[in-house]
Design a protein around this motif. Structure first.
Motif, PDB file in Angstrom:
ATOM      1  N   GLU A  19       0.820  -1.212   0.000  1.00 60.95           N
ATOM      2  CA  GLU A  19       0.000   0.000   0.000  1.00 60.95           C
ATOM      3  C   GLU A  19       0.859   1.270   0.000  1.00 60.95           C
ATOM      4  OE1 GLU A  19      -3.655   1.864  -0.251  1.00 60.95           O
ATOM      5  OE2 GLU A  19      -3.240  -0.290  -0.306  1.00 60.95           O
ATOM      6  N   VAL A  20       2.049   1.198   0.594  1.00 58.94           N
ATOM      7  CA  VAL A  20       2.903   2.397   0.672  1.00 58.94           C
ATOM      8  C   VAL A  20       4.035   2.368  -0.360  1.00 58.94           C
ATOM      9  CG1 VAL A  20       2.379   2.770   3.103  1.00 58.94           C
ATOM     10  CG2 VAL A  20       4.404   1.421   2.478  1.00 58.94           C
ATOM     11  N   GLY A  21       3.957   1.436  -1.327  1.00 56.66           N
ATOM     12  CA  GLY A  21       4.877   1.519  -2.455  1.00 56.66           C
ATOM     13  C   GLY A  21       6.019   0.532  -2.504  1.00 56.66           C
ATOM     14  N   TYR A  22       6.029  -0.468  -1.594  1.00 60.28           N
ATOM     15  CA  TYR A  22       7.082  -1.492  -1.626  1.00 60.28           C
ATOM     16  C   TYR A  22       6.531  -2.741  -2.309  1.00 60.28           C
ATOM     17  CZ  TYR A  22       9.905   1.232   1.660  1.00 60.28           C
ATOM     18  OH  TYR A  22      10.656   2.217   2.265  1.00 60.28           O
ATOM     19  N   LYS A  23       7.082  -3.089  -3.462  1.00 61.21           N
ATOM     20  CA  LYS A  23       6.630  -4.295  -4.161  1.00 61.21           C
ATOM     21  C   LYS A  23       7.109  -5.558  -3.461  1.00 61.21           C
ATOM     22  CE  LYS A  23       6.191  -2.244  -8.778  1.00 61.21           C
ATOM     23  NZ  LYS A  23       6.359  -0.866  -8.370  1.00 61.21           N
ATOM     24  N   ASN A  24       8.226  -5.437  -2.772  1.00 60.93           N
ATOM     25  CA  ASN A  24       8.790  -6.573  -2.036  1.00 60.93           C
ATOM     26  C   ASN A  24       8.701  -6.292  -0.532  1.00 60.93           C
ATOM     27  OD1 ASN A  24      10.426  -8.511  -0.789  1.00 60.93           O
ATOM     28  ND2 ASN A  24      11.793  -8.646  -2.564  1.00 60.93           N
ATOM     29  N   PRO A  25       7.913  -7.077   0.231  1.00 54.47           N
ATOM     30  CA  PRO A  25       7.781  -6.844   1.679  1.00 54.47           C
ATOM     31  C   PRO A  25       9.113  -6.897   2.416  1.00 54.47           C
ATOM     32  CG  PRO A  25       6.085  -8.355   0.909  1.00 54.47           C
ATOM     33  CD  PRO A  25       7.047  -8.173  -0.230  1.00 54.47           C
ATOM     34  N   GLN A  26      10.073  -7.674   1.875  1.00 54.74           N
ATOM     35  CA  GLN A  26      11.378  -7.776   2.532  1.00 54.74           C
ATOM     36  C   GLN A  26      12.115  -6.438   2.496  1.00 54.74           C
ATOM     37  OE1 GLN A  26      12.477 -10.284   4.350  1.00 54.74           O
ATOM     38  NE2 GLN A  26      14.319  -9.123   4.855  1.00 54.74           N
ATOM     39  N   HIS A  27      11.972  -5.720   1.374  1.00 57.37           N
ATOM     40  CA  HIS A  27      12.594  -4.401   1.271  1.00 57.37           C
ATOM     41  C   HIS A  27      11.979  -3.435   2.284  1.00 57.37           C
ATOM     42  CE1 HIS A  27      13.702  -5.306  -3.217  1.00 57.37           C
ATOM     43  NE2 HIS A  27      14.453  -5.962  -2.351  1.00 57.37           N
ATOM     44  N   PHE A  28      10.666  -3.562   2.476  1.00 55.92           N
ATOM     45  CA  PHE A  28       9.987  -2.742   3.476  1.00 55.92           C
ATOM     46  C   PHE A  28      10.504  -3.068   4.875  1.00 55.92           C
ATOM     47  CE2 PHE A  28       6.524  -2.810   6.659  1.00 55.92           C
ATOM     48  CZ  PHE A  28       6.349  -1.443   6.808  1.00 55.92           C
TER      49      PHE A  28
END
Length: 327
Positions: free
Chosen positions: A299-308
């Protein structure tokens, strides 16, 4: 020491809070008030650590008219107020000339003599962090030069008058917003939570009182308006790809001018600001809207949750999974 709260929004006639001198306590004290009348949703969270008392008002009324909270205190206090959402004013009852306004996204340090004050809220949605402390706390923690060298304050103190240290309030910049966010979303328990909240409250007070008022006069009015357009665009398009070229084109800046103005005004580079806003929004989605980490990160622009997760840990020092456990 005693503080009394009375509001037409409360079901109780009056809420009375009693404290030791200088808010002294050896442990963390927490409370929450949700006993509002019909049409009011949300609550007020209270937390007290040694020498500091804080209230976070986070509630919404279904009627658009102003609401007033009457506050009576039997000792003089300092109040550091962060208006995250809404517009707010304070006056001493019976003295119309003592009237101070703090607008949305600003904060101010107020001196409150022992008296009856009226806190008036001009918006339906209220998100205001109130931090009370005494002059002795300031003596312990920081140089009092800004008080000693303020003749208007000394005169107000002598005459037991309400006083505002920053005439129009100071801008609630991203650094302060991040500290507020970390404070309100603490994921620790027990003695660790007490230590964390105490350190964050102290940090917030010290940083806010050492933050110079932004010299807005060095910016052209049209440049400030353009920066506001960009800020609003970032906050409403977090799930999109945001880059320097795209944001510059929104207002007709060249990339060099945009990067320079943005850093001077917000105190950090564009991408650092975007990361801060994304994480702040993700925390809200996880803690208040029950989003999963994957849902919030997308929702906030991270396609990869790991990067978030990596960005979250780097910024806040703990994993987003701890936020879910706390929620």
């Amino acid at each position: 020491m005693e503080i009394r709260f009375k509001s037409s929004e409360y079901n109780e006639d009056e809420v009375v809070k009693s404290f030791q001198t200088d808010f002294k306590t050896s442990h963390l004290i927490e409370d929450e008030y949700k006993n509002f009348k019909k049409g009011v949703t949300g609550g007020v969270k209270e937390f007290q650590v040694n020498n500091i008392l804080a209230f976070f008002q986070n509630y919404t009324t279904d009627k658009p008219h102003d609401h007033t909270l009457q506050v009576v205190q039997n000792e003089s206090l300092f109040l550091l107020q962060f208006v995250i959402n809404g517009n707010f004013s304070i006056s001493v009852e019976g003295e119309n000339q003592d009237f101070i306004t703090i607008k949305h996204n600003k904060y101010n340090l107020l001196y409150l003599p022992a008296s009856k004050h009226l806190f008036t809220y001009h918006n339906q949605n209220k998100q205001i962090l109130n931090i009370y402390f005494t002059e002795s706390f300031l003596k312990q923690k920081m140089d009092l030069a800004f008080i000693k060298n303020a003749p208007d304050f000394l005169n107000a103190k002598r005459n037991k008058k309400l006083y505002s240290f920053f005439k129009d309030g100071l801008y609630l910049n991203t650094q302060l917003r991040n500290i507020v966010n970390e404070l309100l979303n603490c994921s620790f328990d027990g003695i660790t939570k007490k230590s964390y909240l105490e350190s964050k409250l102290t940090e917030l007070i010290l940083v806010s009182l050492h933050t110079e008022k932004p010299r807005l006069e060095k910016f052209k009015k049209e440049d400030l308006e353009s920066l506001l357009v960009i800020e609003n665009y970032i906050k409403s398009h977090l799930n999109e790809e945001l880059n320097i070229e795209k944001l510059s084109l929104l207002v007709g800046f060249n990339t060099s001018k945009f990067k320079t103005l943005f850093k001077e005004h917000y105190g950090m580079p564009v991408f650092k600001y975007i990361t801060s806003v994304r994480i702040e929004k993700a925390i809200e989605l996880i803690s208040k809207n029950n989003y999963t980490i994957s849902q919030a990160s997308y929702e906030v622009g991270y396609k990869n949750p790991q990067h978030f997760t990596v960005a979250f840990k780097k910024k806040l020092g703990y994993l987003p999974s701890q936020l879910i456990k706390s929620s």
